[in-house]
Scaffold this motif. Structure first.
Motif, mmCIF file in Angstrom:
data_model
loop_
_atom_site.group_PDB
_atom_site.id
_atom_site.type_symbol
_atom_site.label_atom_id
_atom_site.label_comp_id
_atom_site.label_asym_id
_atom_site.label_seq_id
_atom_site.Cartn_x
_atom_site.Cartn_y
_atom_site.Cartn_z
ATOM 1 N N GLY A 110 0.743 -8.380 1.629
ATOM 2 C CA GLY A 110 0.893 -8.788 0.220
ATOM 3 C C GLY A 110 -0.201 -8.175 -0.643
ATOM 4 O O GLY A 110 0.078 -7.610 -1.714
ATOM 5 N N CYS A 111 -1.441 -8.277 -0.162
ATOM 6 C CA CYS A 111 -2.584 -7.710 -0.901
ATOM 7 C C CYS A 111 -2.416 -6.202 -1.048
ATOM 8 O O CYS A 111 -2.665 -5.622 -2.114
ATOM 9 N N THR A 112 -2.014 -5.578 0.045
ATOM 10 C CA THR A 112 -1.882 -4.120 0.049
ATOM 11 C C THR A 112 -0.760 -3.678 -0.889
ATOM 12 O O THR A 112 -0.909 -2.705 -1.635
ATOM 13 N N PHE A 113 0.365 -4.418 -0.877
ATOM 14 C CA PHE A 113 1.476 -4.069 -1.762
ATOM 15 C C PHE A 113 1.014 -4.109 -3.226
ATOM 16 O O PHE A 113 1.239 -3.166 -3.995
ATOM 17 N N ALA A 114 0.359 -5.199 -3.603
ATOM 18 C CA ALA A 114 -0.049 -5.351 -5.015
ATOM 19 C C ALA A 114 -1.089 -4.297 -5.400
ATOM 20 O O ALA A 114 -1.058 -3.762 -6.516
ATOM 21 N N SER A 115 -1.990 -3.978 -4.477
ATOM 22 C CA SER A 115 -3.000 -2.947 -4.777
ATOM 23 C C SER A 115 -2.355 -1.567 -4.889
ATOM 24 O O SER A 115 -2.705 -0.778 -5.765
ATOM 25 N N LYS B 283 3.616 12.779 0.018
ATOM 26 C CA LYS B 283 4.564 11.688 -0.230
ATOM 27 C C LYS B 283 4.333 11.011 -1.569
ATOM 28 O O LYS B 283 5.223 10.416 -2.118
ATOM 29 N N ALA B 284 3.100 11.048 -2.055
ATOM 30 C CA ALA B 284 2.755 10.246 -3.225
ATOM 31 C C ALA B 284 3.431 10.768 -4.485
ATOM 32 O O ALA B 284 3.766 11.881 -4.585
ATOM 33 N N PHE C 55 6.814 1.460 -8.499
ATOM 34 C CA PHE C 55 7.587 0.625 -7.564
ATOM 35 C C PHE C 55 8.138 1.462 -6.404
ATOM 36 O O PHE C 55 7.986 1.097 -5.236
ATOM 37 N N GLU C 56 8.774 2.576 -6.733
ATOM 38 C CA GLU C 56 9.366 3.412 -5.668
ATOM 39 C C GLU C 56 8.292 3.923 -4.716
ATOM 40 O O GLU C 56 8.454 3.903 -3.495
ATOM 41 N N GLN C 57 7.174 4.372 -5.287
ATOM 42 C CA GLN C 57 6.103 4.914 -4.440
ATOM 43 C C GLN C 57 5.473 3.822 -3.581
ATOM 44 O O GLN C 57 5.119 4.052 -2.422
ATOM 45 N N THR C 58 5.349 2.623 -4.148
ATOM 46 C CA THR C 58 4.736 1.525 -3.383
ATOM 47 C C THR C 58 5.623 1.116 -2.215
ATOM 48 O O THR C 58 5.147 0.922 -1.085
ATOM 49 N N THR D 184 -0.658 -1.289 -8.160
ATOM 50 C CA THR D 184 -1.672 -1.081 -9.209
ATOM 51 C C THR D 184 -2.135 0.377 -9.209
ATOM 52 O O THR D 184 -2.228 1.017 -10.260
ATOM 53 N N ALA D 185 -2.411 0.895 -8.008
ATOM 54 C CA ALA D 185 -2.890 2.281 -7.907
ATOM 55 C C ALA D 185 -1.830 3.270 -8.404
ATOM 56 O O ALA D 185 -2.124 4.181 -9.184
ATOM 57 N N TYR D 186 -0.606 3.080 -7.970
ATOM 58 C CA TYR D 186 0.450 4.021 -8.373
ATOM 59 C C TYR D 186 0.766 3.889 -9.867
ATOM 60 O O TYR D 186 1.147 4.868 -10.509
ATOM 61 N N HIS D 187 0.603 2.694 -10.426
ATOM 62 C CA HIS D 187 0.801 2.565 -11.871
ATOM 63 C C HIS D 187 -0.349 3.227 -12.621
ATOM 64 O O HIS D 187 -0.145 3.876 -13.654
#
Ligand code: PLP
Length: 286
Positions: free
Chosen positions: A223-228, A285-286, A244-247, A231-234
């Motif tokens: 959960g923490c990793t998903f939200a971070s 991939k990013a 969203f897609e990248q995460t 945030t990073a990809y945004h």
């Protein structure tokens, strides 16, 4: 790669000394995605992969001072919030967030993966109510969404309706990302959902992203990793759909590569460092 930017991310979360979740997971995620992040700690947890023994919230003033001292010096464009821990801390955060003009991504952490509550008894709604009208992005899992919306989410249709209802309660809310791990537990795939206000009329758009479900015990800190990661990809794209897609893809890759790890005796952590070793593959991939 992103060295010229003067802007930074700030994560505000609890500490997990076993390194799998909380601020430790956040910093690993930002680092592996090439984003500079500061970190202000709200609570110290005492835990290992088997579970949380106990935690101590820090004094609200101390948390406020950590954050304000960073914000006065460093140009922060994105704040990511995880474990808050107490209504007093939520109140202190809400005062700061009301003045903050950037993106605020809140992972409404209520319960640790091992099942232990990460807030004072009955404080969940008070914490959420302090923060909900200040944030721009919410990243709940099924249980968190049910708690926040007061609606049961037995299937994705109900979860989407519950997530959509939150926009009416939160003026600044631009996007809700429902993480799919617990939505259809019997399915061989995991589908994450993004709901976001679209310009110019603010109607709610929905996007979904599906990844394979892997048989692995190493899910502590997802959960923490998903939200971070969101945030990073945004931070990197300034776009909710792209983030969203990248995460979703990043989580699939990270969970897959982490399956080989064997750390601790309980719910194993993700291996962000394994991606750092294969940065070339990751960049593509990013
Ligand atoms: N934050 C802290 C400090 C934690 O200790 C935990 C879980 O133990 C979490 C957040 C939530 O973890 P997860 O990402 O597994 O939901």
């Amino acid at each position: 790669m992103h060295g010229k930017s003067r802007k930074a991310v700030l994560t505000i979360a609890g500490s997990d000394p076993s390194g799998g979740a909380g601020i430790q997971a956040d910093l690993k995620t930002f680092t592996v995605l090439g984003v500079y992040a500061g970190a202000a700690i709200t609570c110290l947890t005492v835990q290992n992969t088997r579970g949380v023994l106990y935690y101590k919230p820090l004094a609200a003033d101390l948390i406020k001072d950590q954050i304000m001292t960073v914000l006065e010096d460093i140009e922060v464009s994105h704040i990511k919030i995880g474990m808050v821990g107490s209504p007093e801390i939520a109140y202190a955060l809400s005062e700061i967030l009301a003045e903050f003009q950037g993106e605020i991504v809140y992972d409404p952490v209520l319960v640790a993966s091992a099942g232990n509550a990460l807030h004072q008894e009955d404080a969940c709604h008070e914490i959420i109510n302090q923060l909900l009208d200040k944030i721009t992005v919410l990243t709940p899992n099924r249980t968190e969404l049910e708690n926040i919306s007061n609606q049961a989410c037995p299937d994705p249709t109900a979860a989407l309706a519950a997530a959509a209802s939150l926009f009416k309660r939160a003026d600044r809310l631009q996007a809700v990302v429902v993480t799919g791990g617990h939505l259809e537990p019997q399915s061989s795939t995991v589908t994450d959902h993004l709901l976001y206000r679209s310009a110019p009329d603010g109607t709610i758009q929905i996007k979904s992203a599906t990844r394979p479900r892997l048989a692995t015990n190493n899910l502590h800190g997802t959960g923490c990793t998903f939200a971070s990661a969101f945030t990073a990809y945004h931070y990197l794209s300034n776009n909710y759909e792209i983030a969203f897609e990248q995460t979703s893809r990043f989580m699939g890759d990270l969970i897959k590569i982490s399956a080989q790890l064997s750390i601790g005796h309980g719910i194993g952590p993700l291996g962000h460092h394994l991606l750092a070793l294969s940065s070339e593959r990751h960049d593509r991939k990013a």
